[in-house]
Each structure stands twice: as C-alpha cells, then as structure tokens.
Motif scaffolding. Structure first.
Motif, PDB file in Angstrom:
ATOM      1  N   ARG A 151      47.421  -7.847  -5.052  1.00 37.82           N
ATOM      2  CA  ARG A 151      46.944  -8.284  -3.740  1.00 37.82           C
ATOM      3  C   ARG A 151      47.712  -9.480  -3.211  1.00 37.82           C
ATOM      4  N   ASN A 152      48.115 -10.387  -4.098  1.00 39.06           N
ATOM      5  CA  ASN A 152      48.818 -11.591  -3.645  1.00 39.06           C
ATOM      6  C   ASN A 152      50.244 -11.313  -3.195  1.00 39.06           C
ATOM      7  N   LYS A 153      50.733 -10.088  -3.432  1.00 41.09           N
ATOM      8  CA  LYS A 153      52.089  -9.744  -2.998  1.00 41.09           C
ATOM      9  C   LYS A 153      52.109  -8.826  -1.781  1.00 41.09           C
ATOM     10  N   ALA A 154      50.926  -8.469  -1.286  1.00 47.80           N
ATOM     11  CA  ALA A 154      50.853  -7.548  -0.148  1.00 47.80           C
ATOM     12  C   ALA A 154      51.554  -8.109   1.086  1.00 47.80           C
ATOM     13  N   GLY A 164      62.105   4.789  -2.515  1.00 46.62           N
ATOM     14  CA  GLY A 164      60.837   4.225  -2.949  1.00 46.62           C
ATOM     15  C   GLY A 164      61.066   3.176  -4.010  1.00 46.62           C
ATOM     16  N   GLU A 165      60.473   2.012  -3.820  1.00 44.32           N
ATOM     17  CA  GLU A 165      60.649   0.913  -4.767  1.00 44.32           C
ATOM     18  C   GLU A 165      59.321   0.578  -5.434  1.00 44.32           C
ATOM     19  N   ASN A 166      59.381   0.213  -6.718  1.00 41.26           N
ATOM     20  CA  ASN A 166      58.178  -0.072  -7.506  1.00 41.26           C
ATOM     21  C   ASN A 166      57.805  -1.546  -7.558  1.00 41.26           C
ATOM     22  N   ARG A 167      58.765  -2.413  -7.375  1.00 38.13           N
ATOM     23  CA  ARG A 167      58.526  -3.838  -7.591  1.00 38.13           C
ATOM     24  C   ARG A 167      58.833  -4.628  -6.327  1.00 38.13           C
ATOM     25  N   VAL A 168      57.898  -5.496  -5.954  1.00 37.43           N
ATOM     26  CA  VAL A 168      58.041  -6.245  -4.710  1.00 37.43           C
ATOM     27  C   VAL A 168      59.265  -7.146  -4.742  1.00 37.43           C
ATOM     28  N   GLN A 169      59.466  -7.870  -5.838  1.00 36.63           N
ATOM     29  CA  GLN A 169      60.597  -8.800  -5.911  1.00 36.63           C
ATOM     30  C   GLN A 169      61.935  -8.056  -5.821  1.00 36.63           C
ATOM     31  N   GLU A 170      62.020  -6.913  -6.491  1.00 39.42           N
ATOM     32  CA  GLU A 170      63.262  -6.132  -6.442  1.00 39.42           C
ATOM     33  C   GLU A 170      63.486  -5.586  -5.041  1.00 39.42           C
ATOM     34  N   LEU A 171      62.417  -5.159  -4.397  1.00 36.99           N
ATOM     35  CA  LEU A 171      62.521  -4.655  -3.026  1.00 36.99           C
ATOM     36  C   LEU A 171      63.036  -5.748  -2.092  1.00 36.99           C
ATOM     37  N   SER A 223      42.012   0.280  -3.499  1.00 38.60           N
ATOM     38  CA  SER A 223      40.733  -0.420  -3.496  1.00 38.60           C
ATOM     39  C   SER A 223      40.368  -0.865  -2.087  1.00 38.60           C
ATOM     40  N   VAL A 224      39.075  -1.100  -1.882  1.00 43.97           N
ATOM     41  CA  VAL A 224      38.600  -1.637  -0.608  1.00 43.97           C
ATOM     42  C   VAL A 224      39.186  -3.019  -0.380  1.00 43.97           C
ATOM     43  N   GLU A 225      39.263  -3.820  -1.429  1.00 49.55           N
ATOM     44  CA  GLU A 225      39.802  -5.173  -1.303  1.00 49.55           C
ATOM     45  C   GLU A 225      41.234  -5.153  -0.782  1.00 49.55           C
ATOM     46  N   LEU A 226      42.035  -4.236  -1.278  1.00 51.00           N
ATOM     47  CA  LEU A 226      43.418  -4.137  -0.816  1.00 51.00           C
ATOM     48  C   LEU A 226      43.473  -3.629   0.621  1.00 51.00           C
ATOM     49  N   LEU A 227      42.619  -2.702   0.972  1.00 51.57           N
ATOM     50  CA  LEU A 227      42.539  -2.250   2.366  1.00 51.57           C
ATOM     51  C   LEU A 227      42.280  -3.431   3.294  1.00 51.57           C
ATOM     52  N   GLU A 228      41.342  -4.273   2.934  1.00 50.99           N
ATOM     53  CA  GLU A 228      40.988  -5.409   3.781  1.00 50.99           C
ATOM     54  C   GLU A 228      42.151  -6.382   3.925  1.00 50.99           C
ATOM     55  N   ILE A 229      42.850  -6.638   2.840  1.00 52.23           N
ATOM     56  CA  ILE A 229      43.994  -7.549   2.889  1.00 52.23           C
ATOM     57  C   ILE A 229      45.111  -6.972   3.760  1.00 52.23           C
ATOM     58  N   LEU A 230      45.430  -5.723   3.541  1.00 48.25           N
ATOM     59  CA  LEU A 230      46.501  -5.082   4.319  1.00 48.25           C
ATOM     60  C   LEU A 230      46.154  -5.032   5.802  1.00 48.25           C
TER      61      LEU A 230
END
Length: 233
Positions: free
Chosen positions: A83-86, A54-61, A101-108
């Motif tokens: 959201r901008n890193k999804a 499991g990774e915590n940071r998008v850039q590190e992943l 959040s609903v906003e993140l659900l919609e983006i994903l």
C-alpha cells in the motif's frame, strides 16, 4: 534462441491454442513479464512484437521508466502491491493487475482523485485458496465488483489469477475454467464502474491451457527472456 525467436515461437503456440479453442488469435494479448531484465532487453522484446510489458517490482519499474525501457508499449504492474508504494504507480502505468483488498482500492482511488485521473485495475483472485498467496477469494469477488461504484476514480477492467503450481500437464485447467466462469458471470451483471474485458491468466508453463479456457491475456517471462538470474545478498 534470441528474444525475437522466442516471441515468434510463443505466438505460434498461442495461434495453435486459439485454433483448438475456436477463438480468433486477436482475442489474446501477450504480456512480457520483464522482471530482472535490462532496458535493452525489454526494448528487444517490444521490437519482437509483445503487446504489453509487465513489471513486478515498483523500484525496478521506476528505474526502467527513467531508462525509457517501455517506450512504445503499454505498461502494467503485475506484482504484489504494498500500500505504501501505490503512489508510485497511479498515473504511471496503464493497468494495475494486482488489486486484492478494499484498503488498496481506497488508497488507489484517493491517489487517482488527487491526480484527476481514472486508474484502470484488475482484481487479483486467489483461485486456489492458497494461504500463502494474496488475492480476493473467489466467493468474495462478486461483492468486490459490485462495490466499484464507490470508487469513481478507478475502473475495473477484469481479473488476474495465478493458480497453484502443478507438475502435471493440464493440472491447472480446472482453475482456469473456474476463473473464466467467474469472469463471464460478473461481466454479465454490468455493475457500475466495471468495463470488464480482461482475464489475465497463464504463464510460461501453462499459457496454452489458459488460452483454451478463455484467457484474454497471458503473462510470459522465462519463455521470452530465459531463466532469470537472481543476485544473492
């Protein structure tokens, strides 16, 4: 102690906690929280027998993916997701544990549709109602699960939580118990686009208590890798 010795010690404690709870050991999976650990150390943990990384940071992943750090092991994202890193995670990880959040659900859902895939997720729950933490409020969780039918390119696999910090032995038992009851209640309703079988809770200091209260996955970093070394800017 080596990473291999640490994983063995954790497995032994997991087995004791399962025995006390009357649960089969195979019901609980061990996720290695790999933040700030090199690809070589991640591979060492995989060889030692962790179930998931499991990774915590998008850039590190992203960097570790280039280094094949997670090869041979499922990969989850467990940190707060901006959201901008999804876009960097959909289709790259097996499970996103921190949807809040609903906003993140919609983006994903949109990103998964564009890729023609179904992204598996967990809802993060702010079980302690802490203002400084992200996560869905416990009283709103049922409504979130019920509306998953609106997101056909996502699949809700369950829930993740981080309870308040406690300095007392057993201090988080009540939060784990509350989270387990939510998990059981919502799972029983069999909402569309739900395939609930994962309750991710418990970390290095309290994973045995989490197992006692029904966790199906624990997230352990320090007890596997030792204290993290943060670099000051």
């Amino acid at each position: 102690m080596t990473i291999q010795e640490n994983v063995l010690r954790i497995r032994e404690e997991m087995a004791r906690a399962c025995a006390r709870a009357g649960r089969p050991e195979q019901e609980v999976r061990l996720l290695a929280a790999t933040k700030l650990n090199s690809a070589d150390r991640v591979q060492e943990a995989i060889r030692a027998g962790v179930d998931i990384c499991g990774e915590n940071r998008v850039q590190e992943l992203q960097q570790k993916l280039k280094e094949n750090a997670y090869e041979g092991c499922p990969l989850h994202f467990i940190g707060h997701l901006q959201r901008n890193k999804a876009k960097h995670l959909v289709g790259q990880v097996d499970l996103i544990q921190s949807v809040d959040s609903v906003e993140l659900l919609e983006i994903l859902n949109r990103l998964a549709a564009e890729k023609g895939i179904r992204q598996e997720i967990l809802m993060e729950v702010n079980i302690g109602g802490e203002t400084a933490k992200s996560g869905v409020a416990p009283e709103a969780l049922d409504a979130f699960a019920a509306r998953m039918e609106d997101y056909p390119h996502l699949l809700l696999r369950g829930f993740m939580t981080i309870p308040p910090i406690s300095n007392e032995n057993g201090g988080n038992l009540r939060y784990f118990a509350k989270m387990y009851q939510l998990y059981v209640d919502i799972k029983a309703k069999k909402y569309d686009n739900n395939s609930i079988d994962c309750l991710s809770m418990g970390m290095s200091d309290d994973f045995a208590d989490a197992i006692m209260e029904g966790a199906t996955m624990i997230r352990v970093g320090t007890f596997i890798f030792g204290s993290r070394q943060y670099v000051k800017n």
